[in-house]
Design a protein around this motif. Structure first.
Motif, PDB file in Angstrom:
ATOM      1  N   VAL A 229       0.833  -1.203   0.000  1.00  0.00           N
ATOM      2  CA  VAL A 229       0.000   0.000   0.000  1.00  0.00           C
ATOM      3  C   VAL A 229       0.864   1.249   0.000  1.00  0.00           C
ATOM      4  O   VAL A 229       0.619   2.203  -0.754  1.00  0.00           O
ATOM      5  N   GLU A 230       1.893   1.260   0.858  1.00  0.00           N
ATOM      6  CA  GLU A 230       2.756   2.437   0.934  1.00  0.00           C
ATOM      7  C   GLU A 230       3.525   2.655  -0.365  1.00  0.00           C
ATOM      8  O   GLU A 230       3.736   3.799  -0.787  1.00  0.00           O
ATOM      9  N   ALA A 231       3.943   1.554  -1.003  1.00  0.00           N
ATOM     10  CA  ALA A 231       4.641   1.684  -2.280  1.00  0.00           C
ATOM     11  C   ALA A 231       3.701   2.262  -3.336  1.00  0.00           C
ATOM     12  O   ALA A 231       4.093   3.137  -4.124  1.00  0.00           O
ATOM     13  N   ASP A 232       2.452   1.791  -3.344  1.00  0.00           N
ATOM     14  CA  ASP A 232       1.480   2.307  -4.305  1.00  0.00           C
ATOM     15  C   ASP A 232       1.158   3.767  -4.023  1.00  0.00           C
ATOM     16  O   ASP A 232       1.046   4.593  -4.943  1.00  0.00           O
ATOM     17  N   THR A 233       1.025   4.111  -2.738  1.00  0.00           N
ATOM     18  CA  THR A 233       0.750   5.503  -2.368  1.00  0.00           C
ATOM     19  C   THR A 233       1.900   6.404  -2.794  1.00  0.00           C
ATOM     20  O   THR A 233       1.684   7.512  -3.313  1.00  0.00           O
ATOM     21  N   ALA A 234       3.130   5.935  -2.576  1.00  0.00           N
ATOM     22  CA  ALA A 234       4.294   6.731  -2.977  1.00  0.00           C
ATOM     23  C   ALA A 234       4.309   6.941  -4.489  1.00  0.00           C
ATOM     24  O   ALA A 234       4.610   8.040  -4.970  1.00  0.00           O
ATOM     25  N   ALA A 235       3.977   5.897  -5.237  1.00  0.00           N
ATOM     26  CA  ALA A 235       3.963   6.017  -6.696  1.00  0.00           C
ATOM     27  C   ALA A 235       2.899   7.017  -7.145  1.00  0.00           C
ATOM     28  O   ALA A 235       3.130   7.831  -8.041  1.00  0.00           O
TER      29      ALA A 235
ATOM     30  N   GLU B 178      27.534  19.280  -4.384  1.00  0.00           N
ATOM     31  CA  GLU B 178      26.803  18.370  -3.498  1.00  0.00           C
ATOM     32  C   GLU B 178      26.139  17.268  -4.315  1.00  0.00           C
ATOM     33  O   GLU B 178      25.651  17.514  -5.429  1.00  0.00           O
ATOM     34  N   LEU B 179      26.121  16.061  -3.740  1.00  0.00           N
ATOM     35  CA  LEU B 179      25.543  14.909  -4.422  1.00  0.00           C
ATOM     36  C   LEU B 179      24.189  14.576  -3.808  1.00  0.00           C
ATOM     37  O   LEU B 179      24.063  14.429  -2.590  1.00  0.00           O
ATOM     38  N   PHE B 180      23.167  14.437  -4.667  1.00  0.00           N
ATOM     39  CA  PHE B 180      21.824  14.103  -4.218  1.00  0.00           C
ATOM     40  C   PHE B 180      21.358  12.839  -4.940  1.00  0.00           C
ATOM     41  O   PHE B 180      21.493  12.740  -6.161  1.00  0.00           O
ATOM     42  N   GLN B 181      20.817  11.892  -4.201  1.00  0.00           N
ATOM     43  CA  GLN B 181      20.160  10.741  -4.823  1.00  0.00           C
ATOM     44  C   GLN B 181      18.714  11.136  -5.089  1.00  0.00           C
ATOM     45  O   GLN B 181      17.972  11.465  -4.157  1.00  0.00           O
ATOM     46  N   ILE B 182      18.292  11.138  -6.344  1.00  0.00           N
ATOM     47  CA  ILE B 182      16.963  11.644  -6.679  1.00  0.00           C
ATOM     48  C   ILE B 182      15.993  10.535  -7.073  1.00  0.00           C
ATOM     49  O   ILE B 182      14.883  10.821  -7.525  1.00  0.00           O
ATOM     50  N   THR B 183      16.387   9.290  -6.887  1.00  0.00           N
ATOM     51  CA  THR B 183      15.466   8.171  -7.054  1.00  0.00           C
ATOM     52  C   THR B 183      15.344   7.426  -5.736  1.00  0.00           C
ATOM     53  O   THR B 183      16.167   7.594  -4.833  1.00  0.00           O
ATOM     54  N   HIS B 184      14.321   6.601  -5.643  1.00  0.00           N
ATOM     55  CA  HIS B 184      14.057   5.814  -4.443  1.00  0.00           C
ATOM     56  C   HIS B 184      14.069   4.342  -4.833  1.00  0.00           C
ATOM     57  O   HIS B 184      13.373   3.945  -5.766  1.00  0.00           O
ATOM     58  N   ASP B 185      14.871   3.541  -4.137  1.00  0.00           N
ATOM     59  CA  ASP B 185      14.962   2.114  -4.465  1.00  0.00           C
ATOM     60  C   ASP B 185      13.642   1.410  -4.188  1.00  0.00           C
ATOM     61  O   ASP B 185      13.050   1.582  -3.116  1.00  0.00           O
ATOM     62  N   HIS B 186      13.212   0.597  -5.133  1.00  0.00           N
ATOM     63  CA  HIS B 186      11.988  -0.189  -4.963  1.00  0.00           C
ATOM     64  C   HIS B 186      12.359  -1.607  -4.520  1.00  0.00           C
ATOM     65  O   HIS B 186      12.195  -2.579  -5.266  1.00  0.00           O
TER      66      HIS B 186
ATOM     67  N   MET C   5      11.773  -1.517   4.369  1.00  0.00           N
ATOM     68  CA  MET C   5      12.008  -1.720   5.795  1.00  0.00           C
ATOM     69  C   MET C   5      12.709  -0.512   6.416  1.00  0.00           C
ATOM     70  O   MET C   5      12.435  -0.138   7.559  1.00  0.00           O
ATOM     71  N   VAL C   6      13.598   0.116   5.658  1.00  0.00           N
ATOM     72  CA  VAL C   6      14.241   1.348   6.130  1.00  0.00           C
ATOM     73  C   VAL C   6      13.194   2.449   6.269  1.00  0.00           C
ATOM     74  O   VAL C   6      13.159   3.185   7.264  1.00  0.00           O
ATOM     75  N   ASP C   7      12.319   2.561   5.271  1.00  0.00           N
ATOM     76  CA  ASP C   7      11.272   3.585   5.300  1.00  0.00           C
ATOM     77  C   ASP C   7      10.356   3.406   6.504  1.00  0.00           C
ATOM     78  O   ASP C   7       9.856   4.385   7.073  1.00  0.00           O
ATOM     79  N   GLU C   8      10.130   2.147   6.903  1.00  0.00           N
ATOM     80  CA  GLU C   8       9.264   1.858   8.041  1.00  0.00           C
ATOM     81  C   GLU C   8       9.982   2.005   9.376  1.00  0.00           C
ATOM     82  O   GLU C   8       9.371   1.901  10.439  1.00  0.00           O
TER      83      GLU C   8
ATOM     84  N   LEU D 269      14.788  -1.004   9.773  1.00  0.00           N
ATOM     85  CA  LEU D 269      16.214  -1.189   9.500  1.00  0.00           C
ATOM     86  C   LEU D 269      16.871   0.180   9.419  1.00  0.00           C
ATOM     87  O   LEU D 269      16.256   1.150   8.959  1.00  0.00           O
ATOM     88  N   SER D 270      18.114   0.259   9.831  1.00  0.00           N
ATOM     89  CA  SER D 270      18.883   1.475   9.600  1.00  0.00           C
ATOM     90  C   SER D 270      19.520   1.396   8.216  1.00  0.00           C
ATOM     91  O   SER D 270      19.620   0.313   7.615  1.00  0.00           O
ATOM     92  N   ALA D 271      19.977   2.539   7.721  1.00  0.00           N
ATOM     93  CA  ALA D 271      20.642   2.548   6.413  1.00  0.00           C
ATOM     94  C   ALA D 271      21.892   1.690   6.442  1.00  0.00           C
ATOM     95  O   ALA D 271      22.223   1.008   5.457  1.00  0.00           O
TER      96      ALA D 271
END
Length: 360
Positions: free
Chosen positions: A89-95, A246-254, A260-263, A266-268
């Motif tokens: 659900v959270e993945a779908d909401t994010a999309a 400065e370096l920015f990651q502009i995508t989110h791993d699926h 689990m990190v998002d929840e 897990l730590s990074a």
């Protein structure tokens, strides 16, 4: 306590009588007794726990078929199934949130008026893909052209043909014109063509999963529109932006680990060494791609890479190479060399693109 009427049971369970009749018809919540003459339903008090669970799961938006499965499990397994459902659900909401952001940006943006002092922008680019030091073959595909930048990371027995087919399907964007205000439709059509191309070479149906025995691919691509970069992303390849050092990651791993990190589970740091860090939640044809629009600035540098780089080379090292290397071609070579110097456990692909003024 005796049997409860449907009205009393509905009040106690917070389910309507109409819902209870539907759940009876579906075999989800069968009454303890049905009057053979009147058809009136009565429920046992011990059925309340199941009824309340059904009510809560419905409030979560869980489909009835899945609720039936959850109710048949023991408490531990049911909890795991609910957790898995909520990750989806959270993945779908994010999309959908990403799509809403894309639409707002796309519809509200106006091309800035050109002045005598405004110089048109273009990109210079380079791409490189390498099998690494462990894998027998290269299932990655990397491409860079005047308008299209792309990295696809194939998996399964037909991963190589899958990634190549996905990128090849997008190459028409190099020559096709993009009518003003039609960028979203162009991207949607291109992704659908890439999905069909992948199914054509793998034989996978639209509902096939991304399991170990399935063939498929991730896809991360950027389309240069002349003053903006439009991003399509699904999977665990990445896009980084180097801006003003400065370096920015502009995508989110699926991936499952990123979820689990998002929840907060897990730590990074823990995610970096997790044994399931490559387990995908979304891949091309399996979920909704993320969409982004990026206003280009002169001096921006973009990196598209497969996880063969990001999984083994620290982001600070990636930043150092991007900041210190003048041209895209030596930059991609050095990044690939860094991945191989770190053991080269996976295929590695890099695309580097610089936003620059076009000299008249």
């Amino acid at each position: 306590m005796g049997l409860l009427t449907i009205g009393a049971f509905a009040k106690a369970s917070r389910l309507s009588p109409k819902a209870l009749r539907l759940y009876d018809e579906l075999g989800l919540l069968t009454p303890a007794r049905v009057d053979p003459v009147t058809g009136y339903r009565r429920y046992a008090p011990e059925q309340l726990d199941r009824a309340r669970l059904v009510a809560w799961l419905r409030r979560l938006g869980m489909p009835l078929a899945r609720i039936r499965c959850v109710c048949a499990l023991d408490a531990g397994a049911a909890a795991r199934e609910i957790r898995a459902f909520w990750v989806e659900v959270e993945a779908d909401t994010a999309a959908r949130r990403d799509l809403a952001t894309f639409l707002i940006d796309h519809l509200s943006w106006k091309d800035p008026a050109m002045t005598e002092t405004t110089s048109p922008l273009g990109i210079r680019y380079a791409a490189l893909s390498d099998a690494g030091l462990v894998r027998a073959s290269n299932q990655d595909t990397a491409y860079a052209g005047t308008r299209l930048l792309a990295v696809a990371d194939g998996y399964g027995s037909g991963g190589g043909p899958a990634s190549a087919a996905a990128v090849d399907a997008l190459k028409r964007l190099e020559t096709d014109g993009i009518p003003a205000g039609n960028l979203l439709n162009v991207l949607e059509d291109a992704v659908e063509q890439a999905q069909r191309a992948v199914r054509g070479v793998t034989g996978a149906g639209p509902g096939s999963g991304a399991g170990a025995d399935e063939a498929g691919t991730t896809l991360t691509a950027m389309l240069w529109t002349g003053s903006r970069l439009a991003l399509v992303h699904i999977g665990d390849s990445r896009v980084y932006l180097l801006r003003d050092g400065e370096l920015f990651q502009i995508t989110h791993d699926h991936t499952m680990v990123q979820a689990m990190v998002d929840e907060g589970r897990l730590s990074a740091e823990e995610a970096a060494s997790h044994p399931q860090r490559s387990l995908l939640l979304r891949a091309l044809g399996q979920g909704t791609p993320d969409l982004r629009l990026h206003d280009a600035r002169r001096g921006d540098r973009y990196l598209l890479c497969s996880d063969g780089l990001s999984a083994v080379v620290p982001s600070e090292e990636i930043r150092r190479v991007l900041a210190a290397t003048g041209e895209p071609e030596p930059a991609v070579r050095e990044l690939v060399d860094l991945a191989n110097a770190s053991g080269g456990p996976d295929n590695v692909s890099c695309v580097v693109a610089d936003v620059m003024e076009i000299q008249g």
